[in-house]
Scaffold this motif. Structure first.
Motif, short mmCIF file in Angstrom:
data_model
loop_
_atom_site.label_atom_id
_atom_site.label_comp_id
_atom_site.label_asym_id
_atom_site.label_seq_id
_atom_site.Cartn_x
_atom_site.Cartn_y
_atom_site.Cartn_z
N ARG A 20 31.75 33.38 39.28
CA ARG A 20 32.96 32.56 39.41
C ARG A 20 34.21 33.30 38.91
O ARG A 20 35.25 32.68 38.74
CB ARG A 20 32.79 31.24 38.63
CG ARG A 20 31.66 30.37 39.15
CD ARG A 20 31.82 28.91 38.72
NE ARG A 20 31.98 28.75 37.30
CZ ARG A 20 30.97 28.64 36.43
NH1 ARG A 20 29.72 28.68 36.87
NH2 ARG A 20 31.20 28.47 35.13
N GLY A 21 34.08 34.60 38.67
CA GLY A 21 35.23 35.38 38.23
C GLY A 21 34.87 36.34 37.12
O GLY A 21 34.29 37.40 37.35
N ARG A 23 33.38 36.60 32.85
CA ARG A 23 32.84 35.96 31.66
C ARG A 23 33.31 36.74 30.44
O ARG A 23 33.05 37.93 30.31
CB ARG A 23 31.32 35.91 31.69
CG ARG A 23 30.72 35.23 30.44
CD ARG A 23 29.23 34.97 30.59
NE ARG A 23 28.48 36.18 30.83
CZ ARG A 23 28.09 37.05 29.89
NH1 ARG A 23 28.42 36.82 28.62
NH2 ARG A 23 27.40 38.11 30.20
N LEU A 30 36.16 32.43 33.49
CA LEU A 30 37.52 32.22 34.00
C LEU A 30 37.65 32.82 35.39
O LEU A 30 36.97 33.78 35.75
CB LEU A 30 38.54 32.89 33.07
CG LEU A 30 38.54 32.47 31.61
CD1 LEU A 30 39.43 33.40 30.80
CD2 LEU A 30 39.01 31.03 31.47
N ALA A 31 38.58 32.27 36.15
CA ALA A 31 38.93 32.87 37.44
C ALA A 31 39.65 34.20 37.20
O ALA A 31 40.32 34.38 36.17
CB ALA A 31 39.83 31.93 38.24
N GLU A 32 39.52 35.12 38.13
CA GLU A 32 40.12 36.44 37.96
C GLU A 32 41.64 36.38 37.82
O GLU A 32 42.24 37.21 37.14
CB GLU A 32 39.74 37.35 39.13
CG GLU A 32 38.28 37.75 39.13
CD GLU A 32 37.97 38.81 40.17
OE1 GLU A 32 38.89 39.19 40.94
OE2 GLU A 32 36.80 39.27 40.23
N ASP A 33 42.26 35.39 38.46
CA ASP A 33 43.72 35.29 38.40
C ASP A 33 44.20 34.46 37.22
O ASP A 33 45.40 34.22 37.08
CB ASP A 33 44.28 34.75 39.71
CG ASP A 33 43.76 33.36 40.06
OD1 ASP A 33 42.98 32.78 39.26
OD2 ASP A 33 44.13 32.84 41.13
N ALA A 34 43.29 34.05 36.34
CA ALA A 34 43.69 33.27 35.16
C ALA A 34 44.01 34.16 33.96
O ALA A 34 44.47 33.66 32.93
CB ALA A 34 42.58 32.29 34.79
#
Length: 264
Positions: A20-21, A23, A30-34
Motif C-alpha cells: 500500500r506504499g 512501511r 503510508l501512501a508514497e505521496d504522503a
C-alpha cells in the motif's frame, strides 16, 4: 533489501516497500505521496565521475580534449546539491542547454584506504539511482565539470531506494534509461563503464580515505538532451529503482530575472 529515508510528522524515518506504499520502521503504513522523500542514506563525501562511458565520450568527441585512456575525470559535490525523489530541480532562466545524467551511485560501507582491486567490492554497502544534472552553458571547454555546472543547489537527485549490495549480483550488468515526459531519451548499461567499480575504489583509495556513507557517482551513458521547466524526468536502473524528478524555473523559487541573466 530496499530501504528509504522519508520525512513524516516532523521526523525522519527509515521505510521499506509495502503493497500500500511504504512501511515505516515504527510499523505505520503510508501512501508514497504522503511523505517527503530524502536521499536514502546519510550521505558523506560525494565523488562524481565524468566521461566514464565510452559511448558518452564518443557522443561528445568533437568537444573533448581527453580520451577514454586518460585517468578518471573525478570531481566533488557539496551536500547542498542533494535532493530526494519527487523533488524539484531549478533550471535558471536564460540558459540554453541543461541535461539529465542517469548514473549508478555506489555507496561505501566501510573505510577504504589503499584498497586493491581484488578487495574493493568488499567495501561497497549498496547502490541507489542518481540523476546528476548539468548545465552545459557553464562547462569549461564544454565538457569539464565546474562549480556552476555541477555544484548547483538541488541538481543531484538520489533515490528512491538504497539496495543492499548482496541483492545486486552483478552491478556491471545493469540497464539504465532516462525518460522525459514519458519518452525514452537515454539508454545504456553499466557493462560499458570505462572505469568499473573496483577500478574506481582502487584509484580513489590510493590517495584519499573512503568512509562509510561516501558515494561514488559512476557517470552517465550517451543520450543527453535538453530539459525545460515543467518536464518530468525519470531515471531508471534495472534492479535498483525508478527515480522521479521535476524541472522548475526561477519563479518557483521566488526569483525572477531579466532574460539572459542568471539569478544571484
Amino acid at each position: 533489501m530496499r530501504t528509504a529515508r522519508v520525512a513524516y510528522g516532523g521526523a525522519i524515518h527509515h521505510a521499506v516497500p509495502h503493497e500500500r506504499g511504504l512501511r515505516l520502521a515504527d510499523g505505520r503504513v503510508l501512501a508514497e505521496d504522503a511523505v517527503a522523500w530524502l536521499p536514502p542514506f546519510e550521505v558523506g563525501t560525494v565523488i562524481a565521475l565524468g566521461l566514464n562511458y565510452g559511448n558518452h565520450v564518443r557522443e561528445l568527441a568533437r568537444e573533448l580534449t581527453v580520451t577514454s585512456q586518460d585517468e578518471p575525470l573525478v570531481f566533488f559535490k557539496g551536500r547542498g546539491t542533494l535532493i530526494g525523489p519527487r523533488g524539484f530541480t531549478q533550471r535558471p532562466d536564460g540558459v540554453k542547454f541543461m541535461h539529465y545524467e542517469c548514473e549508478l551511485a555506489v555507496v561505501i560501507g566501510k573505510t577504504a584506504r589503499k584498497v586493491g582491486r581484488a578487495a574493493a567490492m568488499h567495501h561497497v554497502a549498496g547502490y541507489t539511482v542518481c540523476n546528476d544534472y548539468a548545465i552545459r552553458d557553464y562547462l569549461e571547454n564544454w565538457y569539464r565539470p565546474n562549480l556552476r555546472a555541477k555544484n548547483r543547489d538541488g541538481c543531484t537527485v538520489l533515490g528512491p531506494w538504497f539496495v543492499d549490495a548482496a541483492d545486486v549480483p552483478d552491478p556491471h550488468a545493469l540497464a539504465l534509461r532516462t525518460l522525459v515526459n514519458g519518452k525514452v531519451v537515454q539508454q545504456g548499461n553499466t557493462a560499458d563503464l570505462i572505469n568499473d567499480i573496483p577500478a574506481l575504489i582502487e584509484y580513489l583509495s590510493e590517495f584519499m580515505t573512503l568512509q562509510a556513507g561516501d558515494v561514488i557517482l559512476t557517470g552517465t551513458p550517451e543520450g543527453v538532451s535538453n530539459v525545460d521547466a515543467g518536464d518530468e524526468v525519470v531515471t531508471e536502473i534495472e534492479g535498483i529503482g525508478r527515480l522521479v524528478n521535476t524541472i522548475v524555473g526561477d519563479e518557483a523559487f521566488g526569483r525572477s530575472v531579466a532574460p539572459g541573466r542568471e539569478p544571484q
